[in-house]
Design a protein around this motif. Structure first.
Motif, PDB file in Angstrom:
ATOM      1  N   ALA A 120       0.824  -1.203   0.000  1.00 51.80           N
ATOM      2  CA  ALA A 120       0.000   0.000   0.000  1.00 51.80           C
ATOM      3  C   ALA A 120       0.858   1.253   0.000  1.00 51.80           C
ATOM      4  O   ALA A 120       0.466   2.288  -0.517  1.00 51.80           O
ATOM      5  N   ALA A 121       2.083   1.150   0.591  1.00 48.62           N
ATOM      6  CA  ALA A 121       2.963   2.305   0.648  1.00 48.62           C
ATOM      7  C   ALA A 121       3.747   2.496  -0.642  1.00 48.62           C
ATOM      8  O   ALA A 121       4.032   3.628  -1.046  1.00 48.62           O
ATOM      9  N   PHE A 122       4.135   1.375  -1.270  1.00 45.13           N
ATOM     10  CA  PHE A 122       4.938   1.433  -2.486  1.00 45.13           C
ATOM     11  C   PHE A 122       4.311   0.549  -3.566  1.00 45.13           C
ATOM     12  O   PHE A 122       3.714  -0.474  -3.260  1.00 45.13           O
ATOM     13  N   GLY A 123       4.437   0.949  -4.776  1.00 48.05           N
ATOM     14  CA  GLY A 123       3.897   0.168  -5.888  1.00 48.05           C
ATOM     15  C   GLY A 123       4.869   0.137  -7.062  1.00 48.05           C
ATOM     16  O   GLY A 123       5.637   1.078  -7.290  1.00 48.05           O
ATOM     17  N   LEU A 124       4.832  -0.972  -7.796  1.00 41.39           N
ATOM     18  CA  LEU A 124       5.620  -1.124  -9.025  1.00 41.39           C
ATOM     19  C   LEU A 124       4.696  -1.702 -10.092  1.00 41.39           C
ATOM     20  O   LEU A 124       4.115  -2.769  -9.899  1.00 41.39           O
ATOM     21  N   VAL A 125       4.503  -0.968 -11.135  1.00 38.33           N
ATOM     22  CA  VAL A 125       3.549  -1.345 -12.174  1.00 38.33           C
ATOM     23  C   VAL A 125       4.268  -1.389 -13.513  1.00 38.33           C
ATOM     24  O   VAL A 125       5.128  -0.537 -13.787  1.00 38.33           O
ATOM     25  N   ALA A 126       3.920  -2.390 -14.352  1.00 37.53           N
ATOM     26  CA  ALA A 126       4.532  -2.506 -15.686  1.00 37.53           C
ATOM     27  C   ALA A 126       3.523  -3.108 -16.648  1.00 37.53           C
ATOM     28  O   ALA A 126       2.451  -3.583 -16.246  1.00 37.53           O
ATOM     29  N   ASP A 127       3.868  -3.084 -17.933  1.00 39.04           N
ATOM     30  CA  ASP A 127       3.015  -3.709 -18.953  1.00 39.04           C
ATOM     31  C   ASP A 127       2.802  -5.175 -18.594  1.00 39.04           C
ATOM     32  O   ASP A 127       3.749  -5.895 -18.240  1.00 39.04           O
ATOM     33  N   SER A 128       1.566  -5.623 -18.702  1.00 40.44           N
ATOM     34  CA  SER A 128       1.288  -7.015 -18.360  1.00 40.44           C
ATOM     35  C   SER A 128       1.789  -7.980 -19.427  1.00 40.44           C
ATOM     36  O   SER A 128       2.118  -9.132 -19.139  1.00 40.44           O
ATOM     37  N   LEU A 129       1.899  -7.504 -20.684  1.00 43.46           N
ATOM     38  CA  LEU A 129       2.348  -8.372 -21.779  1.00 43.46           C
ATOM     39  C   LEU A 129       3.080  -7.532 -22.813  1.00 43.46           C
ATOM     40  O   LEU A 129       2.582  -6.485 -23.242  1.00 43.46           O
TER      41      LEU A 129
END
Length: 928
Positions: free
Chosen positions: A21-30
């Motif tokens: 909840a404090a940190f997030g890492l998001v990237a393309d799923s495919l």
């Protein structure tokens, strides 16, 4: 942009874990790509705390995938902020197709995981295999020698491939024998496939021949071709005309004449004479062709068709006699044409005038109002030049009394893209305006009808797709052969592994318009067909295709609709000696000429094994509107067609005797029952003369002729005419060469010298290998200049020489000299600021070596300015020719010296090229 939107959407759905909840890492799923490509993705670091947080991105990759650069490096995300980091992945050439997980972690400065995410990498299948022959030239010396064809197969794709390599070897009789090998090739690997043969007496009779190699995927698609030239290098052999090499010994050569007599003892007797040839004449080439035939009484006038003389010299030619050209209108008759081309045959101009009398002797000329005539002008520009777009323009003026028309048209066909792209995409357009009017009638002077024709063709290969589109339209009065035509033909094909799928649609419409009534019935019609299809391999030897389709026809105020499923099975044996083909087609048809719907069934079977083949077909129901109308007219609602035939063909006496025969039976609801049989026997008395007899028997039983039999017997002789070789080829002599190693370099075979055995020598590009005594014998060689050379072999060679064969025997001794290699270079040295602008290319400069004995040898520099010379031992003057210099360029020391030592690589001089300096004009200004 789409990647960023996906990341923003994903950041709105973070898990409830406190750290997450404090940190997030998001990237393309495919993300996706194929082997050898760069793939980009974006990682988003999300900081929901009130403090600035640093760290780095750690990426876990599958084998064969590499991160370019630092892989994101270190990051520092502001309180409550986001930071986007692009990542570039390099997919190696050996990365196999499939889906692979890529793990990414946000590590803080102490190595603790703050957030993580997983991305799937899809490596798209890439099917690409290369094939080439390891050696493109092989030599054969005697019967019993082994011939090895070695082929390299490399898989530069990313999928496992099972491929088939097929090698075809010719024989003197024109037949070919096949060998095949199947190999499994992994991605980014290569393998070598070898085929071994024993040289037999039959092959040794050939001067040279070509072995062809083809590579095929498991679905039968060809991925590559190669060829290996095999040269006869026997020390003793007879001259063979190179235009006849590797041809069928008993087959019809280009220069030939054939005479056929039919039914000599009946009232329907006839004869036919055909001949063609090409011979040198006055520095050019004279060609001819004739076809003459006669029916009935021997004294009746023969009919002369397809008879012409053509003379071509340099880049121009002229043809007189019967002229036949397939232009926008079909040109056929008596006339003359003249044509001109450039040396590369890329630019071509042709002009012709032809009357419409097909018989050269004029038997079909109509004295009442004439046969009419056609005159045309045609030009082709940019043909075969990759950097240009091709253009073809054709202007035609035509007077046709039979069709009551006078017309003019100009058709342009031109590329919209450069020819260099034709292997990937080709786009061609057609546009042709025309004007036509009636030749006779009260209103002929005012009744002009403008017309137009236009077309567009597209052929493209994009990734796994092949697209083909052909479109054409012309108005009703357009005077070309495609008058009042509409053609739409579309097809798209895709390869998926071992299968192919396609979709196709075609529409053909025909609605011509004429001045006045025509002798034939009105034939307006429309035919369209739409289909989907797939083909795939059931095994390595069986291929199956399936295609549902819809057919529509309209014509003569009637229509036909049909829905069918077509399937085809192809089979071959493992040794490629047996082939079978079966096509099954069934469906439902409805036509306005028939009551209710009708079933359709059609089957075709073909089988071939060596000298024997059979064919059979079965059909129930009408498959076209013409068939439906004809059967309705004969009151045969239950349409059918049955046929079968068997053929044999066999050779005896080493191909001198050839026997062939066919027996067939056909029965259909329209034409009735028919039997036919024919047999042909040919005997080659010599290499140039063959006699043959042909018998044919037909029996018809149709609604129009209840019983009719026809027999036909033909006797013929075929004679090969002398080949069109060089002038003076009728006189021939023998060449005897003696090769020896001239150890003391005195030009005489004496003490210390030895015969040059097993040494290659070329006579007019024909290869010989000397015997143990150093001798070569070449018999029955046409008189004239003979170019003889001995390339460098084991440090020995002889310079090229021209021998004049002017007598029955020419005997020459050739002393081989020990040779060394001389290497050097050319470079530029100048100041670009004050010198003229020049093209500083280093390739193409001529370097000359002249020895103290007068021997001269030349070579040219490569693109890096390097040159190589093979020279006898001695001292040389090495020079660079001034006339090969670009403007403003000169050699600092254009003449230098070098010493060549035998069997060594000797360092030659370096030539420095200077560029002239600009002359700067200084103007002085003075004050008044």
């Amino acid at each position: 942009m789409l990647s960023l939107l996906a990341i923003l959407a994903a950041t709105a759905q973070q898990p409830a874990d406190p750290r997450q909840a404090a940190f997030g890492l998001v990237a393309d799923s495919l993300v996706s790509g194929t082997s050898g490509e760069l793939v980009g993705l974006t990682a988003a670091f999300v900081n929901r705390t009130a403090d600035s947080v640093g760290g780095r991105l750690h990426i876990t990759l599958p084998p064969g995938i590499h991160v370019l650069g630092s892989g994101g490096g270190t990051v520092r995300v502001a309180p409550g902020g986001r930071q986007y980091v692009p990542v570039k992945l390099q997919l190696s050439a050996d990365a196999e197709a499939g889906q692979y997980p890529i793990g990414m972690q946000w590590l803080d400065t102490e190595g603790r995981v703050l957030a993580s995410v997983q991305t799937m990498l899809a490596i798209v299948p890439k099917q690409q295999v290369w094939l080439h022959a390891l050696s493109t030239t092989e030599l054969m010396r005697q019967v019993g020698d082994s011939l090895t064809i070695r082929v390299a197969v490399r898989n530069v794709g990313n999928t496992q491939e099972r491929v088939r390599v097929v090698v075809s070897l010719p024989s003197q009789q024109g037949t070919r024998r096949y060998s095949t090998a199947e190999v499994q090739v992994s991605p980014s690997t290569d393998t070598t496939v070898g085929f071994g043969y024993i040289i037999d007496r039959e092959l040794m009779q050939l001067e040279r021949f070509t072995v062809t190699v083809a590579g095929m995927y498991s679905n039968g698609d060809v991925f590559g071709n190669a060829s290996v030239n095999v040269q006869n290098a026997a020390a003793t052999r007879r001259y063979t005309d190179p235009t006849q090499t590797a041809a069928n010994l008993w087959a019809y050569q280009y220069n030939h004449a054939t005479f056929i007599a039919r039914n000599l003892l009946s009232e329907n007797r006839s004869w036919q004479l055909s001949a063609r040839g090409s011979y040198p004449l006055a520095g050019g080439q004279l060609g001819f062709n004739t076809l003459a035939y006669q029916w009935g009484d021997w004294g009746s006038q023969p009919f002369l068709n397809n008879t012409w003389l053509n003379y071509e010299r340099g880049n121009m030619g002229v043809t007189v006699g019967n002229i036949s050209e397939n232009l926008e209108t079909f040109v056929n008759g008596r006339g003359i044409k003249v044509y001109f081309s450039d040396s590369l045959k890329s630019e071509h101009i042709e002009v012709g005038i032809v009357d419409r009398t097909f018989d050269l002797l004029g038997s079909d000329y109509r004295a009442d109002f004439g046969n009419g005539f056609t005159t045309y002008f045609r030009t082709r520009l940019g043909e075969g030049v990759p950097g240009k777009k091709r253009y073809i323009g054709t202007a035609v003026y035509e007077r046709m009394p039979v069709g009551n028309s006078e017309s003019f048209m100009y058709m342009s066909t031109f590329d919209l893209l450069r020819q260099a792209l034709k292997d990937r995409i080709r786009l061609v357009a057609d546009f042709g305006p025309a004007l036509t009017r009636p030749l006779y009638g009260t209103d002929k002077h005012d009744d002009y009808r403008p017309a137009i024709a236009a077309g567009l063709q597209l052929h493209a290969h994009v990734a796994q797709y092949t697209v083909s589109s052909t479109n054409y339209y012309s108005t009703g009065y357009y005077p070309g052969v495609r008058r009042g035509a509409l053609q739409l033909n579309q097809r798209i094909n895709r390869s998926i592994g071992r299968a192919n799928v396609w979709a196709a649609y075609s529409l053909y419409g025909y609605a011509p318009k004429y001045f006045g009534e025509q002798m034939s019935y009105r034939n307006d019609f429309v035919v369209s067909q739409a289909e989907l299809g797939t083909s795939f391999q059931l095994t390595d030897f069986v291929n199956l295709s399936l295609a549902p389709l819809h057919q529509y026809e309209q014509g003569m105020d009637e229509t036909l609709h049909a829905y069918r499923l077509s399937s085809t099975i192809n089979w071959r044996s493992r040794n490629y000696r047996q082939f079978a083909y079966l096509q099954l087609e069934g469906g439902h048809m409805r036509s306005s000429v028939l009551d209710g719907g009708k079933l359709q069934l059609r089957a075709n079977l073909s089988y071939n094994y060596g000298w024997f083949s059979i064919n059979a077909n079965l059909q129930r129901g009408s498959f076209s509107l013409v068939e439906a109308v004809n059967n309705w007219y004969l009151d045969r609602s239950d349409a059918y067609r049955i046929g079968a035939s068997a053929s044999v063909q066999h050779d005896f006496m080493r191909k001198r005797l050839q026997v062939a025969g066919t027996l067939g039976f056909y029965d259909d609801s329209f034409s009735g029952q028919n039997w036919m049989g024919n047999a042909r026997v040919q005997y080659a008395a010599t290499k140039k003369t063959a006699f043959f007899v042909l018998g044919q028997l037909y029996q018809y039983s149709t609604p129009y002729y209840p019983g009719f039999m026809s027999a036909n017997i033909q006797l013929g002789v075929h004679q090969s005419l002398p080949s069109g070789g060089r002038a003076g080829a009728s006189e021939k002599g023998n060449i005897a060469l003696f090769l020896y190693r001239d150890a003391n370099n005195n030009g005489v075979f004496d003490e210390g010298d030895s015969p040059a055995d097993n040494t290659m020598v070329l006579i007019n590009n024909s290869v010989f290998i000397s015997g143990s005594d150093g001798k070569v014998a070449y018999s029955r060689v046409p008189y004239g200049a003979q170019e003889v050379s001995v390339p460098v072999q084991q440090g020995w060679y002889a310079p090229s020489a021209t021998l004049q064969l002017t007598s029955r025997r020419l005997q020459v001794s050739i002393g081989l000299q020990q040779a060394g290699t001389l290497t050097g270079s050319v470079r530029y040295e100048y100041d670009e600021r004050i010198s003229y602008d020049v093209d500083a290319a280093l390739g193409g400069f001529t370097v000359t070596a002249k020895s103290t004995t007068g021997h001269v040898s030349r070579t040219v520099t490569d693109s890096q300015g390097k040159y190589v010379l093979f020279l006898p031992a001695g001292s040389y003057e090495i020079s660079i020719l001034d006339n090969s210099m670009p403007r403003h360029v000169y050699g600092e020391a254009p003449l230098q010296h070098a010493v060549v030592r035998a069997t060594e690589i000797n360092e030659g001089p370096e030539f420095v090229l200077k560029v002239e300096e600009k002359q700067v004009e200084i103007k002085r200004f003075s004050s008044p």
